[in-house]
Every structure is written in structure tokens, then in C-alpha cells.
Design a protein around this motif. Structure first.
Motif: not given
Length: 295
Positions: A147-157
Motif C-alpha cells: 500500500h505505501i510503496i504504491f502510493n509513494m511511487l505514485s506521489l514521486w512520479w
């Protein structure tokens, strides 16, 4: 996001940004005519300029305040255009580490919860009992590593380029307004004893604002639309996803993003932050309506 529209040139023939050669762009500096991507373009009185031309020199001094380089939304050009995105990611990771260390007792007190059930749950309350902070704190909690990996990658991109285009203050306002709108809609529509958490509402707001920005720059909308459709399919196709947060954040992001990039220059700050304030008023109204229903 490196495609441009509104030009008769074939996309494959577009030059790369002079600072980011891997990013194709159809926009050029109005002074030196070097190709510039959205992260590098500075809003000028006519068209866009590269950071060097906007400064009026090659780093030998600083122009007066009125001539300082600005982003397309009127924000200040900074040395680190992704600082707020980095801080948000760092905050989410830090909170998640606390969740892992302390356990469910920490999460239970800060996740989004309308009203606790009287049976089978620990003795804690929800937003309806006055814990309005949950609307904000839930934005920094996550349920699992994926959950956090997907959200943080999306936030960065998504967040990094958007922060560079809007400026720190406007980007921060957009993020929190979108996240709070997602929390408010979840509180209004979800079951009162159904907890939810995650940064997805704010991130969907960034998606919406990115689409508005790309349309403003006449970029090819297909990549961001395809990405948004994929995320919406996941939103409504998977169980245990708070779709209300995604939709609330997306709508708030589109509205706020439109105000950020289309506000008239002479009243820019008033329109931009006034729109943020109006969205927050809606958040307050939705929250009060739901609280009245549950009490």
C-alpha cells in the motif's frame, strides 16, 4: 508526460529539453529559443522562458523581486523543485514505521473512522465524537507495505513534476485540500464504523491537477488519461478500497488545479487560494452534515 500536442511536427521529431534531454517538448524559451519542459519553463509576460533567461543573467546576480522567475502558476523557482514531495514521502514513511513499531493501537487512534461500534472494538471514538483530526492524520497512514510503496511511487512520479510546475506553496495547498476532500467524502458516504487510511485521496488530487496542467500546456492528454483510467479501474474493481477518497480527491484536484493554472495574473493569488478556501468550506460542510446524521 513527455509528449506535446498542438504542433504539426511528428512527436518523434520533437527536441529534448536542454536541461532534461530525455523529455521531449514542443515549448521553447521565448528569449534564447532553447527547448524547455514543464519543470524548466518559467511563466513570462509573453510565453515561457528558461530559468537562465528568466533570471536575466547566467547566475551572476539576482534580479529585483518583480522580475524573479516564476512557475506557470506564479510560484517561485527553487533550487530543489521536489522538496515538498520528498518531505511528504518522508513523513508517510516515518509514520508507517511508527505504525509497525507501536502496532494497531496507534493506527486505531489516527485512521479515518466515523463512529466506533459499541461491540467488539477497543474503547476509542471517531470523527462524529469530535475527533476531527482523523480527517488529516489518515492521509499519512498505510495498511501494508504494498500500500505505501504504491502510493509513494505514485506521489514521486506525479507529485515531483507538478510541484515544479506550481511552486511549493501552491502544491502544498493542492495536496492537503485534495486529501481533506477525499477524507470528507469518505466520512460522508462510507459506513460510520468502517475505518480507512492512506494518501490516495491526495494523490488522486494530484492526478486531476496534472491533467489540467497538461491541457493548459497543450500536451498530449492520452498518457495521463490512460493512467487515471487504470487507477479508477483498480479503485472500483478491488475490494477494501475507499473509492470515496479517490473520487473526492480527484474532483478537488481538478477544481483546485484549474484555479492554479488558469487564474488571471492580476488576481492570481486571490483566485488560487480563494478556490482552496472554498473547497475547504465544502469539506467542513460535508463533515458537519455527516456528524449531524450520526449524533
Amino acid at each position: 508526460m513527455d509528449h506535446a500536442a498542438g504542433s504539426s511536427q511528428d512527436a518523434q521529431s520533437l527536441p529534448g529539453c536542454y536541461r532534461h534531454p530525455d523529455r521531449e517538448t514542443g515549448i521553447r524559451c521565448t528569449r534564447c529559443e532553447r527547448p524547455i519542459c514543464p519543470e524548466c519553463m518559467v511563466n513570462a509576460s509573453v510565453g515561457f522562458q528558461c530559468p537562465e533567461c528568466a533570471r536575466g543573467d547566467s547566475g551572476t546576480g539576482h534580479p529585483p523581486a518583480a522580475a524573479r522567475p516564476r512557475t506557470i502558476a506564479g510560484g517561485s523557482i527553487t533550487a530543489d523543485p521536489r522538496l515538498i514531495t520528498k518531505l511528504l514521502i518522508g513523513a508517510c514513511i516515518a509514520v508507517y514505521l511508527v505504525q509497525l513499531s507501536v502496532g494497531d493501537s496507534f493506527t486505531n487512534h489516527f485512521e479515518l473512522l466515523g463512529k466506533a461500534s459499541s461491540s467488539g472494538l477497543p474503547p476509542y471514538e471517531g470523527i462524529a465524537e469530535g475527533q476531527y483530526y482523523r480527517l488529516l492524520t489518515a492521509m499519512f497512514l498505510h495498511a501494508s507495505p504494498i500500500h505505501i510503496i504504491f502510493n509513494m511511487l505514485s506521489l514521486w512520479w506525479i507529485g515531483g513534476p507538478l510541484e515544479a510546475a506550481l511552486g511549493r506553496a501552491r502544491y502544498t495547498a493542492l495536496y492537503f485540500v485534495s486529501g481533506l476532500a477525499g477524507s470528507a467524502l469518505t466520512y460522508l458516504l462510507a459506513a460510520p464504523n468502517q475505518p480507512s487510511l492512506g494518501a490516495s485521496g491526495a494523490i488522486f488530487g494530484l492526478f486531476g491537477a496534472t491533467a489540467v496542467l497538461m491541457r493548459r500546456l497543450r500536451y498530449d492528454m492520452r498518457p495521463v488519461i490512460a493512467l487515471l483510467v487504470i487507477n479508477l479501474i483498480f479503485t472500483f474493481g478491488w475490494s477494501n478500497i475507499a473509492w470515496q477518497a479517490h473520487i473526492g480527491g480527484l474532483v478537488a484536484g481538478v477544481i483546485t488545479g484549474y484555479a492554479m493554472v488558469h487564474a488571471p495574473r492580476e488576481r492570481r493569488a486571490l483566485v488560487q487560494y480563494g478556490t482552496c478556501a472554498l473547497v475547504l468550506v465544502v469539506v467542513v460542510v460535508l463533515t458537519l452534515v455527516r456528524t449531524a446524521q450520526l449524533t
